[in-house]
Enzyme design. Structure first.
Site, PDB file in Angstrom:
ATOM      1  N   TYR A  41       4.708  46.354  28.592  1.00 35.49           N
ATOM      2  CA  TYR A  41       4.623  44.621  28.194  1.00 35.49           C
ATOM      3  C   TYR A  41       5.250  44.291  29.161  1.00 35.49           C
ATOM      4  CZ  TYR A  41       3.336  47.011  23.714  1.00 35.49           C
ATOM      5  OH  TYR A  41       3.632  47.612  22.649  1.00 35.49           O
ATOM      6  N   HIS A  99       6.213  56.506  23.923  1.00 36.22           N
ATOM      7  CA  HIS A  99       4.466  54.957  23.686  1.00 36.22           C
ATOM      8  C   HIS A  99       3.562  55.539  23.652  1.00 36.22           C
ATOM      9  CE1 HIS A  99       3.583  51.016  24.745  1.00 36.22           C
ATOM     10  NE2 HIS A  99       2.897  51.295  24.010  1.00 36.22           N
TER      11      HIS A  99
HETATM   12  N1  LIG Z   1       2.877  51.637  20.357  1.00 30.74           N
HETATM   13  C1  LIG Z   1       1.781  50.982  20.824  1.00 30.74           C
HETATM   14  O1  LIG Z   1       0.636  51.585  21.358  1.00 30.74           O
HETATM   15  C2  LIG Z   1       0.632  49.462  20.410  1.00 30.74           C
HETATM   16  C3  LIG Z   1      -0.200  49.298  20.920  1.00 30.74           C
HETATM   17  C4  LIG Z   1      -0.378  48.420  20.556  1.00 30.74           C
HETATM   18  C5  LIG Z   1       0.235  46.794  20.014  1.00 30.74           C
HETATM   19  N2  LIG Z   1       1.794  47.751  19.544  1.00 30.74           N
HETATM   20  C6  LIG Z   1       2.565  46.697  18.720  1.00 30.74           C
HETATM   21  O2  LIG Z   1       2.119  45.761  17.699  1.00 30.74           O
HETATM   22  C7  LIG Z   1       2.357  44.990  17.764  1.00 30.74           C
HETATM   23  C8  LIG Z   1       1.391  44.108  16.749  1.00 30.74           C
HETATM   24  O3  LIG Z   1      -0.077  43.970  16.977  1.00 30.74           O
HETATM   25  P1  LIG Z   1      -0.849  43.277  17.637  1.00 30.74           P
HETATM   26  O4  LIG Z   1      -0.140  42.363  18.688  1.00 30.74           O
HETATM   27  O5  LIG Z   1      -2.198  43.072  17.773  1.00 30.74           O
HETATM   28  O6  LIG Z   1      -0.695  41.770  16.678  1.00 30.74           O
HETATM   29  P2  LIG Z   1      -1.687  41.246  16.248  1.00 30.74           P
HETATM   30  O7  LIG Z   1      -0.484  40.177  14.389  1.00 30.74           O
HETATM   31  O8  LIG Z   1      -2.342  42.014  14.351  1.00 30.74           O
HETATM   32  O9  LIG Z   1      -2.243  40.323  16.327  1.00 30.74           O
HETATM   33  C9  LIG Z   1      -1.474  39.910  16.701  1.00 30.74           C
HETATM   34  C10 LIG Z   1      -2.546  37.867  17.604  1.00 30.74           C
HETATM   35  O10 LIG Z   1      -3.285  37.563  15.996  1.00 30.74           O
HETATM   36  C11 LIG Z   1      -2.480  36.435  16.442  1.00 30.74           C
HETATM   37  N3  LIG Z   1      -2.429  35.985  14.722  1.00 30.74           N
HETATM   38  C12 LIG Z   1      -1.166  36.720  13.943  1.00 30.74           C
HETATM   39  N4  LIG Z   1      -0.604  35.540  13.036  1.00 30.74           N
HETATM   40  C13 LIG Z   1      -1.861  34.887  13.234  1.00 30.74           C
HETATM   41  C14 LIG Z   1      -1.829  33.451  11.547  1.00 30.74           C
HETATM   42  N5  LIG Z   1      -0.454  34.260  11.077  1.00 30.74           N
HETATM   43  N6  LIG Z   1      -2.774  32.984  11.868  1.00 30.74           N
HETATM   44  C15 LIG Z   1      -3.873  33.225  13.187  1.00 30.74           C
HETATM   45  N7  LIG Z   1      -3.403  33.650  13.659  1.00 30.74           N
HETATM   46  C16 LIG Z   1      -2.701  34.192  14.385  1.00 30.74           C
HETATM   47  C17 LIG Z   1      -1.317  36.007  17.302  1.00 30.74           C
HETATM   48  O11 LIG Z   1      -1.522  34.651  18.256  1.00 30.74           O
HETATM   49  P3  LIG Z   1      -0.970  33.521  18.016  1.00 30.74           P
HETATM   50  O12 LIG Z   1      -0.011  33.349  18.751  1.00 30.74           O
HETATM   51  O13 LIG Z   1      -1.246  32.162  18.493  1.00 30.74           O
HETATM   52  O14 LIG Z   1      -0.563  33.554  16.940  1.00 30.74           O
HETATM   53  C18 LIG Z   1      -1.818  37.292  17.726  1.00 30.74           C
HETATM   54  O15 LIG Z   1      -3.269  36.875  19.527  1.00 30.74           O
HETATM   55  C19 LIG Z   1       2.083  43.885  18.938  1.00 30.74           C
HETATM   56  O16 LIG Z   1       2.619  42.725  19.453  1.00 30.74           O
HETATM   57  C20 LIG Z   1       3.271  45.055  19.644  1.00 30.74           C
HETATM   58  O17 LIG Z   1       4.497  45.315  19.660  1.00 30.74           O
HETATM   59  C21 LIG Z   1       1.384  48.704  19.980  1.00 30.74           C
END
Ligand SMILES: NC(=O)c1ccc[n+]([C@@H]2O[C@H](COP(=O)([O-])OP(=O)(O)OC[C@H]3O[C@@H](n4cnc5c(N)ncnc54)[C@H](OP(=O)(O)O)[C@@H]3O)[C@@H](O)[C@H]2O)c1
Length: 267
Positions: A41, A99
């Site tokens: 990241y 990862h």
């Molecule tokens: N191990 C892996 O391979 C892997 C892969 C993918 C992700 N991950 C981890 O998992 C975490 C979560 O996944 P993700 O990033 O896809 O998270 P997510 O929470 O599903 O999506 C994040 C997005 O949702 C928006 N959001 C969050 N809460 C909101 C709300 N209450 N209302 C409106 N929009 C909202 C955020 O925008 P705003 O900033 O505008 O709120 C952001 O654009 C990642 O950040 C990472 O740390 C791991």
């Protein structure tokens, strides 16, 4: 020291370094105690800065990073965690994950786990685990020396990808499930079923999604740089769904995977 993975964490995937420090700081000040980052990241230094800026005692916070799949051989992995440790600059990292599994087993999991144990001995990390491991890969890892110390398998779970077989297999093996991309890349906000359940509880569809995951004993990661979203998401931990809500959300599963890069294992 936090001894087990806190159930609700802040993700930082796709959060540029410039926005990461303030996002981490505000989340910690709202009560979050679990921050998820990764070498991939490019924001580990900014995460560490947010931890230090928050004023929350370091020992009350759980920070996870992840080792990229091209760095899984012994010396390379240990060197990469020395680098993560220096960038984060928060003392011992609470958890390091593999990862993605090594494509086609090019690096044996036993070698990777030996490297994780060495990193732990060096004081770089306290715990290790895996991410994006299928059930057979997880079973293989658990049987390797040091495999019994794997604390979590982090993979994609959302209402549209319930991933039931992998969740059940992971839990049966005694390993905690951590869910990423819980909102199905934004789809949860507009899904009619989630909206209807949200309305019934005076909640948001995101809160309903997180409450559904928590009800399955799954650690939730949600990413947001917006303090209002962070607060609202955090409050999902107070939301209790009934059996009818859960059945309706369970029925949304369509096996729709968002994270499926070319180096992913055969799901
Ligand atoms: N191990 C892996 O391979 C892997 C892969 C993918 C992700 N991950 C981890 O998992 C975490 C979560 O996944 P993700 O990033 O896809 O998270 P997510 O929470 O599903 O999506 C994040 C997005 O949702 C928006 N959001 C969050 N809460 C909101 C709300 N209450 N209302 C409106 N929009 C909202 C955020 O925008 P705003 O900033 O505008 O709120 C952001 O654009 C990642 O950040 C990472 O740390 C791991």
């Amino acid at each position: 020291m936090v001894e087990t993975i806190p159930p609700f964490g802040l993700g930082t995937f796709r959060v540029e370094a410039a926005k990461t420090t303030s996002a981490v700081k505000s989340a910690l000040q709202l009560g979050y105690r679990h921050i998820d980052t990764a070498q991939y990241y490019n924001n580990e230094a900014a995460v560490g800065q947010g931890v230090r800026d928050s004023g929350v005692p370091r020992d009350d916070i759980w920070v996870t990073t992840k080792v990229w799949w091209e760095r899984l051989s012994r010396d390379v992995l240990v060197a990469s965690l020395k680098d993560s440790h220096a960038k984060l600059d928060i003392g011992t990292i609470d958890l390091a994950l593999v990862h993605w599994p090594s494509p086609d087993g090019a690096v044996q999991i036993a070698e990777t786990l030996a490297a994780m144990q060495e990193a732990r001995k060096l004081g770089l990390i306290r715990h290790y685990g895996v991410s994006n491991f299928t059930a057979p890969l997880l079973e293989e890892a658990l049987k390797a020396p040091g495999g019994d110390a794997i604390v979590t398998n982090q993979f994609e779970v959302s209402p549209f990808l319930a991933n039931r077989a992998l969740v059940e297999a992971t839990q049966k093996l005694g390993v905690k499930v951590t869910a990423y991309m819980p909102l199905g890349e934004g789809r949860a906000h507009t899904d009619p079923t989630l909206r209807e359940i949200a309305q019934k509880h005076g909640a948001t569809p995101a809160q309903v999604t997180f409450a559904w995951l928590l009800s399955r004993d799954i650690v939730v990661l949600s990413a947001s740089t917006n303090a209002e979203h962070q607060k609202s998401n955090w409050e999902a931990q107070q939301l209790e769904l009934d059996a009818d809500d859960i059945a309706k959300i369970d029925a949304l599963d369509e096996g729709k995977r968002n994270a499926n890069p070319p180096f992913a294992p055969k799901w």
